[in-house]
Scaffold this motif. Structure first.
Motif, PDB file in Angstrom:
ATOM      1  N   UNK A   1      33.879 -31.818  -2.204  1.00  0.00           N
ATOM      2  CA  UNK A   1      33.416 -33.022  -1.499  1.00  0.00           C
ATOM      3  C   UNK A   1      34.576 -33.734  -0.814  1.00  0.00           C
TER       4      UNK A   1
ATOM      5  N   UNK B   1      27.409 -27.609  -7.706  1.00  0.00           N
ATOM      6  CA  UNK B   1      26.597 -28.592  -6.995  1.00  0.00           C
ATOM      7  C   UNK B   1      27.369 -29.173  -5.794  1.00  0.00           C
TER       8      UNK B   1
ATOM      9  N   UNK C   1      27.545 -26.697  -2.983  1.00  0.00           N
ATOM     10  CA  UNK C   1      26.274 -26.491  -2.273  1.00  0.00           C
ATOM     11  C   UNK C   1      26.008 -27.588  -1.252  1.00  0.00           C
ATOM     12  N   UNK C   2      26.701 -28.727  -1.380  1.00  0.00           N
ATOM     13  CA  UNK C   2      26.505 -29.839  -0.444  1.00  0.00           C
ATOM     14  C   UNK C   2      27.434 -29.766   0.763  1.00  0.00           C
ATOM     15  N   UNK C   3      28.412 -28.889   0.729  1.00  0.00           N
ATOM     16  CA  UNK C   3      29.333 -28.776   1.871  1.00  0.00           C
ATOM     17  C   UNK C   3      29.394 -27.356   2.447  1.00  0.00           C
ATOM     18  N   UNK C   4      28.966 -26.372   1.676  1.00  0.00           N
ATOM     19  CA  UNK C   4      29.103 -24.969   2.100  1.00  0.00           C
ATOM     20  C   UNK C   4      27.717 -24.329   2.177  1.00  0.00           C
ATOM     21  N   UNK C   5      27.249 -24.037   3.384  1.00  0.00           N
ATOM     22  CA  UNK C   5      25.936 -23.404   3.511  1.00  0.00           C
ATOM     23  C   UNK C   5      25.961 -22.024   2.849  1.00  0.00           C
ATOM     24  N   UNK C   6      24.950 -21.710   2.091  1.00  0.00           N
ATOM     25  CA  UNK C   6      24.935 -20.425   1.387  1.00  0.00           C
ATOM     26  C   UNK C   6      26.071 -20.329   0.390  1.00  0.00           C
TER      27      UNK C   6
ATOM     28  N   UNK D   1      25.158 -34.483   2.852  1.00  0.00           N
ATOM     29  CA  UNK D   1      25.277 -34.904   1.458  1.00  0.00           C
ATOM     30  C   UNK D   1      24.247 -34.234   0.570  1.00  0.00           C
ATOM     31  N   UNK D   2      23.200 -33.689   1.194  1.00  0.00           N
ATOM     32  CA  UNK D   2      22.185 -32.976   0.420  1.00  0.00           C
ATOM     33  C   UNK D   2      22.637 -31.531   0.208  1.00  0.00           C
ATOM     34  N   UNK D   3      21.914 -30.809  -0.632  1.00  0.00           N
ATOM     35  CA  UNK D   3      22.174 -29.380  -0.775  1.00  0.00           C
ATOM     36  C   UNK D   3      21.874 -28.737   0.585  1.00  0.00           C
ATOM     37  N   UNK D   4      22.819 -27.933   1.094  1.00  0.00           N
ATOM     38  CA  UNK D   4      22.698 -27.410   2.464  1.00  0.00           C
ATOM     39  C   UNK D   4      21.810 -26.168   2.494  1.00  0.00           C
ATOM     40  N   UNK D   5      20.538 -26.420   2.176  1.00  0.00           N
ATOM     41  CA  UNK D   5      19.565 -25.338   2.162  1.00  0.00           C
ATOM     42  C   UNK D   5      18.244 -25.945   2.605  1.00  0.00           C
TER      43      UNK D   5
ATOM     44  N   UNK E   1      20.029 -20.982   4.137  1.00  0.00           N
ATOM     45  CA  UNK E   1      21.186 -21.867   4.232  1.00  0.00           C
ATOM     46  C   UNK E   1      21.161 -22.621   5.567  1.00  0.00           C
ATOM     47  N   UNK E   2      21.501 -23.911   5.512  1.00  0.00           N
ATOM     48  CA  UNK E   2      21.522 -24.722   6.728  1.00  0.00           C
ATOM     49  C   UNK E   2      22.649 -24.272   7.649  1.00  0.00           C
TER      50      UNK E   2
END
Lengths: 248, 115
Positions: free
Chosen positions: A160, A192, A195-200, B83-87, B94-95
């Motif tokens: 983050x 967690x 997952x909020x900064x890295x897609x997939x 800030x959310x889960x990037x999905x 994946x976003x």
């Protein structure tokens, strides 16, 4: 007449550019990438904080590969050749790119290193970037993938705090997991955050000390190796190239 | 402190454009910098003020257009909040970043008597 700001100065003209400021670096990176692809070589940009375990992971990788793969590396280092010495001792053919005060490698530095480096017979080529979670993320070096090491002693919130670095990662190696029993580090929390900064988001837990997870990391690398390239008759495949010298 | 090397590239690029267009003096540069580009705006400004001296950009203004990061699902295009889960909530993919990583020279305002 300046139409942009309306200042009325008759000699000021707006020139539209709309180009990436680092387009020179991008072009050099594309050039490096075409070299790597032409050689059938998997190039990995390995990044992470100082002390995250980049060199140790590579040493463990060489041990696990056990001569099955020909590994090469260049290490960006501000002042010493220690990392390259360690890697050479582990069986990875290595050289140092001494960056002086520069906090990152760029495509030009990597290209210059390639001229003196016997890269052509390697299967996997690691570019061990300068230890830094900020600057290296911005520069494309021509790699096929970005791998970021994050050690369990650094704290779960690093993704983050350094979103640019982790957003660009294709894989994160959570290193030094042998220390987990001694720490309050929460693996679920780092997953967690990631997952909020890295897609997939993709995280592998490894320990260079015990060898845990190094097999999965090696498998990840193997899956990304390009199909073998047919050897050109003279040295390696050398394509459209604006300079005349040879790469070894 | 890669902002210094970015400014060096920027001024090089401006010099190239000035040479092409017969520019004599640059009044303003418009750049677009994404929130997740890794470029710190204050450092960029300081670096520009330091490096512009005795170049064609001497005295020029750096106008920065900052772009907020935004994400969306690559298939159903639904936005994914930062800030959310990037999905994607709906399809699970994946976003993908829509914008926010730009480091772009958009436009140069220069004195160019010949244009």
């Amino acid at each position: 007449m300046c139409e942009t700001c309306g200042c009325g100065d008759p000699e000021i003209v707006p020139i539209e550019v709309q180009e990436r400021i680092l387009s020179d670096n991008d072009a050099q990176a594309d050039h490096n990438r075409s070299h790597f692809q032409g050689l059938g070589l998997l190039a990995i940009n390995l990044m992470g904080s100082p002390g995250a375990g980049k060199t140790a992971v590579l040493e463990a990788t060489a041990k696990e590969a056990g001569g099955r793969l020909k590994l090469g590396a260049v290490s960006g280092d501000l002042a010493t050749e220690r990392d390259a010495d360690r890697l050479n001792a582990s069986g990875i053919v290595s050289a140092t790119i001494t960056t002086g005060s520069a906090c990152h490698l760029d495509a030009r530095l990597v290209h210059r290193a390639l001229h003196d480096f016997p890269v052509s017979d390697r299967d996997i080529f690691f570019i061990e970037n300068v230890g830094n979670l900020v600057c290296p993320a911005i520069y494309d070096l021509g790699q096929a993938a970005n791998v970021v090491t994050l050690s369990v002693t650094e704290g779960e919130d690093k993704p983050l705090k350094y979103p640019v670095m982790f957003q660009k990662a294709d894989l994160v190696l959570l290193t030094k997991v042998d220390l987990l029993p001694h720490l309050d580090f929460d693996v679920a929390a780092v997953e967690d955050a990631l997952a909020r900064v890295m897609p997939g988001a993709n995280l592998l837990k490894v320990s260079a000390k015990t060898g845990e997870g190094i097999d999965a990391w090696l498998q990840w690398l193997e899956e990304r190796r390009p199909a073998p390239v047919e050897q050109a008759t003279e040295g390696h495949v050398h394509h459209h190239h604006e300079h005349q010298h040879e790469h070894r | 402190m890669h902002e210094y090397s970015i400014v060096a590239s920027l001024i090089d690029r401006v010099q190239q454009e000035a040479a092409v267009h017969g520019g004599t003096r640059v009044h303003r540069l418009h750049v677009k910098i994404g929130e997740l580009s890794g470029v710190e705006l204050d450092l960029l400004k300081t670096a520009f003020e330091t490096f512009r001296e005795r170049t064609i950009c001497d005295g020029a203004e750096l106008a920065i257009d900052r772009v907020a990061a935004s994400w969306a699902c690559p298939s159903c295009k639904r936005p994914v909040l930062r800030g959310a889960i990037l999905r994607c909530d709906t399809c699970g993919r994946p976003a993908r970043m829509v914008e926010g990583d730009e480091i772009i020279l958009e436009r140069i305002e220069m004195e160019a008597p010949d244009v």
